[in-house]
Write a protein that holds these residues in place. Structure first.
Motif, mmCIF file in Angstrom:
data_model
loop_
_atom_site.group_PDB
_atom_site.id
_atom_site.type_symbol
_atom_site.label_atom_id
_atom_site.label_comp_id
_atom_site.label_asym_id
_atom_site.label_seq_id
_atom_site.Cartn_x
_atom_site.Cartn_y
_atom_site.Cartn_z
ATOM 1 N N GLY A 165 0.589 -1.109 0.144
ATOM 2 C CA GLY A 165 -0.161 0.075 -0.160
ATOM 3 C C GLY A 165 0.742 1.258 -0.040
ATOM 4 N N TYR A 223 -7.705 -3.687 7.291
ATOM 5 C CA TYR A 223 -7.089 -2.611 6.456
ATOM 6 C C TYR A 223 -6.464 -2.861 5.393
ATOM 7 C CZ TYR A 223 -4.643 2.069 6.227
ATOM 8 O OH TYR A 223 -4.147 3.222 5.818
ATOM 9 N N LEU A 236 -7.181 -1.412 1.657
ATOM 10 C CA LEU A 236 -6.009 -0.867 0.577
ATOM 11 C C LEU A 236 -5.899 -1.574 -0.828
ATOM 12 C CD1 LEU A 236 -3.160 -0.064 3.243
ATOM 13 C CD2 LEU A 236 -4.896 1.564 2.362
ATOM 14 N N ASN A 264 -8.672 -0.349 -2.586
ATOM 15 C CA ASN A 264 -8.601 1.088 -2.966
ATOM 16 C C ASN A 264 -7.638 0.794 -4.266
ATOM 17 O OD1 ASN A 264 -8.784 3.737 -2.155
ATOM 18 N ND2 ASN A 264 -6.783 3.846 -2.150
ATOM 19 N N THR A 265 -6.640 0.232 -4.336
ATOM 20 C CA THR A 265 -5.685 0.059 -5.229
ATOM 21 C C THR A 265 -6.271 -0.134 -6.456
ATOM 22 O OG1 THR A 265 -3.817 -0.352 -3.790
ATOM 23 C CG2 THR A 265 -3.383 -0.612 -6.179
ATOM 24 N N SER A 294 -9.774 7.744 -2.015
ATOM 25 C CA SER A 294 -9.243 7.011 -0.853
ATOM 26 C C SER A 294 -10.736 6.314 -0.436
ATOM 27 C CB SER A 294 -8.463 7.671 0.350
ATOM 28 O OG SER A 294 -8.278 6.622 1.253
ATOM 29 N N SER A 333 -10.812 4.062 2.295
ATOM 30 C CA SER A 333 -10.597 3.838 3.524
ATOM 31 C C SER A 333 -10.791 5.139 4.329
ATOM 32 C CB SER A 333 -9.208 3.264 4.138
ATOM 33 O OG SER A 333 -8.166 4.147 3.730
ATOM 34 N N GLN A 334 -10.213 6.218 3.605
ATOM 35 C CA GLN A 334 -10.450 7.557 4.379
ATOM 36 C C GLN A 334 -12.097 8.062 4.426
ATOM 37 O OE1 GLN A 334 -8.696 9.708 5.845
ATOM 38 N NE2 GLN A 334 -6.638 9.356 5.309
ATOM 39 N N HIS A 370 -3.568 7.840 10.536
ATOM 40 C CA HIS A 370 -3.795 8.185 8.851
ATOM 41 C C HIS A 370 -4.870 9.407 8.821
ATOM 42 C CE1 HIS A 370 -1.886 4.237 7.546
ATOM 43 N NE2 HIS A 370 -1.303 4.574 8.800
ATOM 44 N N GLU A 374 -2.579 6.337 2.121
ATOM 45 C CA GLU A 374 -3.950 6.819 1.690
ATOM 46 C C GLU A 374 -3.867 8.493 0.936
ATOM 47 O OE1 GLU A 374 -7.180 5.457 4.306
ATOM 48 O OE2 GLU A 374 -5.408 5.014 5.625
ATOM 49 N N SER A 375 -3.791 9.131 2.167
ATOM 50 C CA SER A 375 -4.040 10.620 1.885
ATOM 51 C C SER A 375 -2.679 11.352 1.310
ATOM 52 C CB SER A 375 -4.199 11.348 3.226
ATOM 53 O OG SER A 375 -3.079 11.105 4.072
#
Length: 273
Positions: free
Chosen positions: A26, A150, A154, A157-158, A173, A175-176, A214, A234-235
């Motif tokens: 990630g 988590y 990720l 998310n990718t 993102s 997860s965000q 995060h 993430e961010s």
């Protein structure tokens, strides 16, 4: 005859980055390398979880891009940047070596540090895992379980952002977004921030600079300045201190690094005062 050329002044007084998670899939290593190439500072604080020992114990993952990040950091130290490495929970294996005054060349390794700001304030610099109730010895298994969940987020998310990039859409993102919409996650963040502020008040600090959760943030908590530099998973965010004492959060857009056309620095960075 000595050269009359002076060394250019760094862009910032200090840069704070954390939660890079080198050694995990990630990690946005390419984005961080691009950021460090265009942003210089007198001081660089690596505020924990730079290396992800948890993931590397389960599976070895270390592409060239992760080595490039290490090289960037070492090069900054060699060129005169004062680099301080703060240990986090994912790189906690380093704490066993603190008794030997651990250092990587010119890079100092510590559990915490004191940063004297240009604004006259004293800031505690610490990763933040000490303020997380889930890091208690009897609850650590819950944290490891959450780490698996988590990492699945990720991975999702990718894949999702690969599709968005092909469609010309900006990085987003997952997860965000879930953190911002889940009451339990929001309560955990607020409790964490409150614990940090309470500790600073008891110990006489004017503020704290940390990572761990995060979530990049700058705010006042009953007279204590709380600042979180976010992450590079993430961010893709960093906290910077300007030479005049101003503080700012910078958000880097990782998808721009992989774009075919060169993009100006101003287009890649979104500053949050």
């Amino acid at each position: 005859m000595p050269s009359s050329r002076q060394k250019p002044r760094p862009d910032y007084k200090a840069i704070f980055i954390s939660d890079v998670h080198l050694g995990s899939a990630g990690c946005q290593a390419d984005a961080l390398c691009a950021f460090m190439k265009t942003h210089t500072s007198e001081q660089l604080y690596l505020v924990g979880d730079i290396i992800d020992g948890w993931r590397m114990r389960k599976k070895w993952y270390w592409p060239q891009s992760h080595t490039n990040v290490v090289r960037r950091i070492l090069t900054a130290a060699k060129r005169g940047t004062e680099v301080t490495y703060i240990i986090g929970n994912h790189d906690e294996f380093l704490r066993a070596f603190l008794q030997f005054r651990l250092a990587f060349g010119d890079i100092r390794v510590k559990n915490r540090a004191l940063h004297d700001g240009e604004d006259g304030k004293r800031y505690l610099v610490v990763h933040g895992d000490m303020f997380d109730g889930m890091m208690r010895a009897d609850r650590k298994w819950i944290m490891h379980l959450g780490d698996h969940a988590y990492n699945f987020l990720l991975w999702t998310n990718t894949k999702l952002n690969a599709i968005r990039r092909r469609l010309g859409m900006p990085y987003w993102s997952l997860s965000q977004a879930l953190k911002k919409r889940t009451k339990r996650a929001l309560n955990h963040i607020h409790n964490f921030e409150g614990h940090v502020a309470d500790y600073c008040r008891r110990k006489g600090y004017d503020g704290a600079i940390c990572g761990h959760i995060h979530v990049a943030e700058m705010r006042d908590i009953d007279g204590i300045t709380y600042m979180n530099d976010g992450d590079w998973v993430e961010s893709c965010s960093a906290l910077v201190e300007h030479h005049d004492g101003r503080w700012e959060l910078l958000h880097f857009q990782p998808h721009v690094v992989k774009a075919d056309e060169p993009v100006a620095k101003e287009a890649r960075i979104r500053a949050v005062a």
